[in-house]
Scaffold this motif. Structure first.
Motif, mmCIF file in Angstrom:
data_model
loop_
_atom_site.group_PDB
_atom_site.id
_atom_site.type_symbol
_atom_site.label_atom_id
_atom_site.label_comp_id
_atom_site.label_asym_id
_atom_site.label_seq_id
_atom_site.Cartn_x
_atom_site.Cartn_y
_atom_site.Cartn_z
ATOM 1 N N ALA A 26 0.972 -1.132 -0.002
ATOM 2 C CA ALA A 26 0.100 0.002 -0.134
ATOM 3 C C ALA A 26 0.822 1.263 -0.122
ATOM 4 N N VAL A 27 1.816 1.185 0.661
ATOM 5 C CA VAL A 27 2.742 2.359 0.920
ATOM 6 C C VAL A 27 3.610 2.670 -0.624
ATOM 7 N N ALA A 28 4.034 1.534 -1.200
ATOM 8 C CA ALA A 28 4.590 1.413 -2.468
ATOM 9 C C ALA A 28 3.803 2.178 -3.616
ATOM 10 N N ILE A 29 2.446 1.588 -3.463
ATOM 11 C CA ILE A 29 1.577 2.069 -4.540
ATOM 12 C C ILE A 29 1.311 3.878 -4.206
ATOM 13 N N ALA A 30 1.135 3.989 -3.116
ATOM 14 C CA ALA A 30 0.809 5.341 -2.715
ATOM 15 C C ALA A 30 2.194 6.172 -3.171
ATOM 16 N N MET A 31 3.252 5.980 -2.813
ATOM 17 C CA MET A 31 4.492 6.432 -3.418
ATOM 18 C C MET A 31 4.704 6.677 -4.855
ATOM 19 N N ARG A 32 4.154 5.525 -5.404
ATOM 20 C CA ARG A 32 4.232 5.588 -6.977
ATOM 21 C C ARG A 32 3.149 6.622 -7.438
ATOM 22 N N VAL A 34 1.733 9.732 -5.610
ATOM 23 C CA VAL A 34 1.879 11.121 -5.083
ATOM 24 C C VAL A 34 3.071 11.665 -6.274
ATOM 25 N N PRO A 35 2.680 12.913 -6.790
ATOM 26 C CA PRO A 35 3.590 13.465 -7.447
ATOM 27 C C PRO A 35 4.441 14.411 -6.725
ATOM 28 N N THR A 90 4.503 14.015 3.068
ATOM 29 C CA THR A 90 3.916 12.861 3.709
ATOM 30 C C THR A 90 2.437 12.727 4.018
ATOM 31 N N ALA A 91 1.781 13.753 4.342
ATOM 32 C CA ALA A 91 0.535 13.891 4.600
ATOM 33 C C ALA A 91 -0.493 13.382 3.150
ATOM 34 N N ALA A 92 0.201 13.627 1.900
ATOM 35 C CA ALA A 92 -0.128 13.127 0.529
ATOM 36 C C ALA A 92 -0.189 11.662 0.548
ATOM 37 N N VAL A 93 1.049 11.413 0.931
ATOM 38 C CA VAL A 93 1.156 9.680 1.073
ATOM 39 C C VAL A 93 0.172 9.089 1.821
ATOM 40 N N ALA A 94 -0.118 9.546 3.134
ATOM 41 C CA ALA A 94 -1.099 9.137 3.845
ATOM 42 C C ALA A 94 -2.420 9.108 3.202
ATOM 43 N N ALA A 95 -2.656 10.276 2.771
ATOM 44 C CA ALA A 95 -3.903 10.481 1.948
ATOM 45 C C ALA A 95 -4.306 9.463 0.979
ATOM 46 N N GLU A 100 -8.209 11.362 1.707
ATOM 47 C CA GLU A 100 -7.629 12.379 2.182
ATOM 48 C C GLU A 100 -8.651 13.287 3.273
ATOM 49 N N HIS A 101 -9.733 12.909 3.423
ATOM 50 C CA HIS A 101 -10.438 13.404 4.436
ATOM 51 C C HIS A 101 -10.130 12.664 5.744
ATOM 52 N N GLY A 102 -9.393 11.593 5.859
ATOM 53 C CA GLY A 102 -9.083 11.082 6.851
ATOM 54 C C GLY A 102 -7.631 11.460 7.623
#
Length: 247
Positions: A26-32, A34-35, A90-95, A100-102
């Motif tokens: 999930a982290v790998a997908i998010a970092m791929r 997020v611009p 990091t907020a964008a990766v978490a979103a 994003e609303h979490g």
């Protein structure tokens, strides 16, 4: 070069045996997704595995971000607090992982709050809440949080942050002085460590750039005074009404 290709190369490097800091899919997908270049000026260097400095704060390297999120263990639907919003990456990766609303983020630096808001909106994460706060106090209006990420070092987790954790929540921070160790502290007090990771210490009110006074001692004195006032030891534990005893 296409930023999407640079992101793929960045994540591939983090997953490679040479670095081995990223295993959570999930982290790998998010970092791929997020611009990262929207949060830094230089498109190409944005995806290099190194730190940057923006507005007198350290922007974490991708490998450090990966290690933090591996320890955080986010799940879809979690409510997350990021203490030390920085430029907002990091907020964008978490979103990308929880929605994003979490995601809620705070920073003690007003210029960084404005920077993070602008970056997040430009990158497509305008639903992330970013507020100017003393990070040690958290964001009680939106508590409890399933996960809290403290992007600064502390000897022990600030008590208000622990109080804002959900019953099964987790707080991740670099813990200690030198060397610091990446720690995950659960709401029940148990903790795990994930190796050495050193970040700058948590700034308190008055220490941020441009403040009139930069003095950690004043805040520490106030915290100790509060702890002493709330402790119950010796004679003050039970008041004896001597007049009632005489009767």
């Amino acid at each position: 070069m296409d930023p999407a290709v640079l992101r793929e190369d960045m994540v591939d490097g983090l997953e490679s045996p040479a670095k081995g800091v990223l295993t959570d899919e999930a982290v790998a997908i998010a970092m791929r997704d997020v611009p990262r270049h929207e949060f830094l000026e230089d498109d190409r260097s944005a995806y290099a595995d190194r730190e940057h400095e923006v507005l007198e704060t350290r922007v974490l390297s991708p490998s450090t971000v990966a290690r933090l999120f591996e320890a955080l263990a986010l799940e879809d639907g979690d409510d997350v607090l990021i203490v030390g919003a920085g430029v907002g990456y990091t907020a964008a990766v978490a979103a990308e992982i929880v929605g994003e609303h979490g995601v809620h983020a705070v920073d003690i630096s007003r210029p960084l709050v404005f920077e993070a808001r602008a970056n997040l909106e430009r990158a497509g994460y305008e639903g992330v809440l970013v507020d100017r706060r003393d990070g040690a106090s958290g964001l009680p209006e939106y508590a409890p949080f399933d996960r809290i990420l403290l992007e600064a070092a502390a000897v022990d987790p600030p008590r208000p942050l622990l109080e804002q954790l959900a019953d099964d929540g987790r707080l991740v921070l670099p813990r200690g002085t030198q060397p610091q160790r990446l720690a995950a502290v659960d709401a029940d007090g148990s903790s795990d460590e994930f190796g050495v990771l050193s970040l700058d210490p948590l700034l308190l009110e008055g220490e941020q750039s441009g403040a009139v006074e930069r003095n950690r001692t004043n805040r520490e004195d106030l915290e100790y005074a509060r702890q002493r006032a709330e402790s119950r030891t010796g004679w003050e534990q039970e008041w004896i009404e001597w007049e009632d005893r005489i009767r």
